[in-house]
Write a protein that holds these residues in place. Structure first.
Motif, short mmCIF file in Angstrom:
data_model
loop_
_atom_site.label_atom_id
_atom_site.label_comp_id
_atom_site.label_asym_id
_atom_site.label_seq_id
_atom_site.Cartn_x
_atom_site.Cartn_y
_atom_site.Cartn_z
N GLN A 116 32.41 23.98 35.67
CA GLN A 116 33.20 25.05 36.27
C GLN A 116 34.58 24.50 36.61
O GLN A 116 34.70 23.66 37.50
N PRO A 117 35.64 24.95 35.92
CA PRO A 117 36.97 24.53 36.32
C PRO A 117 37.22 24.98 37.77
O PRO A 117 36.88 26.10 38.14
N ALA A 118 37.78 24.08 38.56
CA ALA A 118 38.02 24.38 39.98
C ALA A 118 39.46 23.99 40.33
O ALA A 118 40.09 23.19 39.64
N VAL A 119 39.95 24.57 41.41
CA VAL A 119 41.30 24.26 41.87
C VAL A 119 41.41 22.74 42.04
O VAL A 119 40.53 22.10 42.61
N GLY A 120 42.47 22.17 41.52
CA GLY A 120 42.68 20.74 41.56
C GLY A 120 42.38 20.05 40.24
O GLY A 120 42.83 18.94 40.01
N ASP A 121 41.62 20.70 39.36
CA ASP A 121 41.37 20.14 38.03
C ASP A 121 42.62 20.28 37.18
O ASP A 121 43.43 21.18 37.38
N MET A 122 42.79 19.37 36.24
CA MET A 122 43.94 19.42 35.35
C MET A 122 43.56 20.17 34.07
O MET A 122 42.47 19.98 33.53
N ILE A 123 44.45 21.04 33.63
CA ILE A 123 44.22 21.84 32.42
C ILE A 123 45.25 21.45 31.37
O ILE A 123 46.46 21.45 31.63
N LEU A 124 44.79 21.12 30.19
CA LEU A 124 45.65 20.92 29.03
C LEU A 124 45.31 22.04 28.06
O LEU A 124 44.15 22.19 27.67
N GLN A 158 52.77 26.84 31.17
CA GLN A 158 51.75 26.02 31.80
C GLN A 158 50.44 26.79 31.95
O GLN A 158 50.41 28.00 31.81
N ALA A 159 49.40 26.02 32.24
CA ALA A 159 48.10 26.60 32.58
C ALA A 159 47.57 25.81 33.76
O ALA A 159 47.73 24.60 33.84
N TYR A 160 46.96 26.52 34.70
CA TYR A 160 46.40 25.87 35.88
C TYR A 160 45.22 26.68 36.40
O TYR A 160 45.10 27.86 36.12
N VAL A 161 44.35 26.01 37.15
CA VAL A 161 43.18 26.68 37.71
C VAL A 161 43.61 27.42 38.97
O VAL A 161 44.14 26.83 39.90
N THR A 162 43.39 28.73 38.98
CA THR A 162 43.74 29.57 40.11
C THR A 162 42.61 29.59 41.13
O THR A 162 42.84 29.54 42.33
N SER A 163 41.39 29.68 40.65
CA SER A 163 40.18 29.63 41.47
C SER A 163 39.04 29.23 40.54
O SER A 163 39.23 29.15 39.33
N THR A 164 37.88 28.97 41.09
CA THR A 164 36.76 28.55 40.26
C THR A 164 36.56 29.51 39.10
O THR A 164 36.49 30.72 39.29
N PHE A 180 47.55 31.36 32.80
CA PHE A 180 48.47 30.94 31.75
C PHE A 180 49.82 31.59 32.03
O PHE A 180 49.89 32.79 32.29
N VAL A 181 50.90 30.81 31.96
CA VAL A 181 52.24 31.32 32.26
C VAL A 181 53.10 31.25 31.00
O VAL A 181 53.14 30.22 30.32
N PHE A 182 53.79 32.34 30.71
CA PHE A 182 54.65 32.45 29.53
C PHE A 182 56.06 32.84 29.97
O PHE A 182 56.23 33.57 30.94
#
Length: 83
Positions: free
Chosen positions: A24-32, A47-53, A58-60
């Motif tokens: 489960q991706p969680a806040v604080g994990d790194m996303i590539l 960029q892409a980042y974990v917002t919540s579990t 994804f930002v464009f």
């Protein structure tokens, strides 16, 4: 994944990835993340980042300040669990 957004703005898309990973991706994990196909020529993936579990944002951005219109694009995603 990009959809349409207006000139001189950025857009973000929140994707529920529950069931897509064995973890489960969680806040604080790194996303590539990398698009599996070409994005529209006027669209930049920021960029892409974990917002919540189990939710990745994804930002464009618009390349030259114009609006962007594009079809759905799949992404390859690597989650790095930070402990």
């Amino acid at each position: 994944m990009p959809r349409s957004f207006v000139a001189t703005t950025a857009d973000s898309v929140v994707v529920d990835v529950s069931g897509a990973f064995t973890i489960q991706p969680a806040v604080g994990d790194m996303i590539l993340a990398s698009p599996s196909a070409a994005l529209p020529t006027d669209c930049l993936f920021s960029q892409a980042y974990v917002t919540s579990t189990d939710n990745i944002t994804f930002v464009f951005d618009s390349k030259e300040g114009g609006g962007v219109t594009g079809a759905a694009v799949n992404f390859t995603i690597l989650v790095v669990k930070l402990v």
